[in-house]
Write a protein that holds these residues in place. Structure first.
Motif, PDB file in Angstrom:
ATOM      1  N   ALA A  71       0.831  -1.202   0.000  1.00  0.00           N
ATOM      2  CA  ALA A  71       0.000   0.000   0.000  1.00  0.00           C
ATOM      3  C   ALA A  71       0.866   1.253   0.000  1.00  0.00           C
ATOM      4  CB  ALA A  71      -0.933   0.002   1.206  1.00  0.00           C
ATOM      5  N   LYS A  72       1.940   1.233   0.753  1.00  0.00           N
ATOM      6  CA  LYS A  72       2.845   2.382   0.798  1.00  0.00           C
ATOM      7  C   LYS A  72       3.457   2.634  -0.580  1.00  0.00           C
ATOM      8  CE  LYS A  72       6.932   4.198   3.069  1.00  0.00           C
ATOM      9  NZ  LYS A  72       7.979   3.965   4.064  1.00  0.00           N
ATOM     10  N   GLN A  76       2.781   5.936  -3.054  1.00  0.00           N
ATOM     11  CA  GLN A  76       3.898   6.745  -3.545  1.00  0.00           C
ATOM     12  C   GLN A  76       3.868   6.855  -5.057  1.00  0.00           C
ATOM     13  OE1 GLN A  76       7.324   4.806  -1.847  1.00  0.00           O
ATOM     14  NE2 GLN A  76       7.274   6.075  -0.011  1.00  0.00           N
ATOM     15  N   ARG A  77       3.555   5.757  -5.754  1.00  0.00           N
ATOM     16  CA  ARG A  77       3.507   5.774  -7.219  1.00  0.00           C
ATOM     17  C   ARG A  77       2.356   6.637  -7.734  1.00  0.00           C
ATOM     18  NH1 ARG A  77       6.364   1.747 -10.052  1.00  0.00           N
ATOM     19  NH2 ARG A  77       5.743   3.007 -11.821  1.00  0.00           N
ATOM     20  N   CYS A  78       1.254   6.712  -6.957  1.00  0.00           N
ATOM     21  CA  CYS A  78       0.114   7.547  -7.347  1.00  0.00           C
ATOM     22  C   CYS A  78       0.249   8.967  -6.820  1.00  0.00           C
ATOM     23  CB  CYS A  78      -1.185   6.935  -6.818  1.00  0.00           C
ATOM     24  SG  CYS A  78      -1.624   5.381  -7.583  1.00  0.00           S
ATOM     25  N   SER A  79       1.255   9.232  -6.009  1.00  0.00           N
ATOM     26  CA  SER A  79       1.487  10.550  -5.388  1.00  0.00           C
ATOM     27  C   SER A  79       0.259  11.035  -4.628  1.00  0.00           C
ATOM     28  CB  SER A  79       1.886  11.578  -6.447  1.00  0.00           C
ATOM     29  OG  SER A  79       3.041  11.182  -7.099  1.00  0.00           O
ATOM     30  N   THR A  80      -0.294  10.157  -3.801  1.00  0.00           N
ATOM     31  CA  THR A  80      -1.493  10.498  -3.035  1.00  0.00           C
ATOM     32  C   THR A  80      -1.513   9.730  -1.723  1.00  0.00           C
ATOM     33  OG1 THR A  80      -3.887  10.711  -3.188  1.00  0.00           O
ATOM     34  CG2 THR A  80      -2.926   8.739  -4.134  1.00  0.00           C
ATOM     35  N   GLY A  81      -2.521   9.991  -0.921  1.00  0.00           N
ATOM     36  CA  GLY A  81      -2.659   9.322   0.361  1.00  0.00           C
ATOM     37  C   GLY A  81      -3.580   8.125   0.255  1.00  0.00           C
ATOM     38  N   HIS A  95      -7.397   6.181  -9.652  1.00  0.00           N
ATOM     39  CA  HIS A  95      -6.124   5.732 -10.227  1.00  0.00           C
ATOM     40  C   HIS A  95      -6.232   4.284 -10.700  1.00  0.00           C
ATOM     41  CE1 HIS A  95      -4.093   9.286  -8.617  1.00  0.00           C
ATOM     42  NE2 HIS A  95      -4.760   9.080  -7.504  1.00  0.00           N
ATOM     43  N   ARG A  96      -7.412   3.896 -11.187  1.00  0.00           N
ATOM     44  CA  ARG A  96      -7.650   2.487 -11.533  1.00  0.00           C
ATOM     45  C   ARG A  96      -6.693   1.958 -12.592  1.00  0.00           C
ATOM     46  NH1 ARG A  96     -14.002   2.957 -12.349  1.00  0.00           N
ATOM     47  NH2 ARG A  96     -13.278   4.997 -13.042  1.00  0.00           N
TER      48      ARG A  96
END
Length: 115
Positions: A71-72, A76-81, A95-96
């Motif tokens: 999940a982390k 990070q790859r999606c630049s979101t929480g 981000h599907r």
């Protein structure tokens, strides 16, 4: 056969391996990895979020520690929480397609649902 479930020396004892609960690994292995059909499902949801969408990833055959690490990396790859709730990874935003390609590159069979 008499099975020990408590010992004054070590406390609670696992009924299967007869080890102290803190040292037992058999229950942990059974309960950590959820059983599923082998398909990771990705969907978008907005219910109860005041119109803000999140991407939900379910069906990952990982224990809690591995799920947290994955999940982390995905956040990070999606630049979101995001968060992990009851074995389901929540990533903020839609981000599907990106998540599908990332998970497929890791060897998972992925299915996208939801509009």
């Amino acid at each position: 056969m008499k099975r020990v479930v408590f010992s004054t020396e070590v406390g609670k004892v696992c009924p299967e391996c007869q080890q102290a609960i803190k040292q037992c690994h058999c229950q942990q292995l059974k309960n950590d990895i959820p059983l599923g059909d082998g398909i990771v499902r990705i969907q978008r949801e907005t219910k109860g979020r005041k119109g803000k969408g999140v991407t939900l990833i379910s069906g990952l055959p990982l224990n809690a520690k591995e799920l947290k690490t994955l999940a982390k990396e995905l956040k990070q790859r999606c630049s979101t929480g995001g968060a992990i709730k009851q074995g389901v990874v929540e990533i903020q935003g839609d981000h599907r397609e990106l998540l599908k390609s990332l998970l497929e590159s890791k060897g998972y069979a992925v299915k996208i649902s939801g509009g």
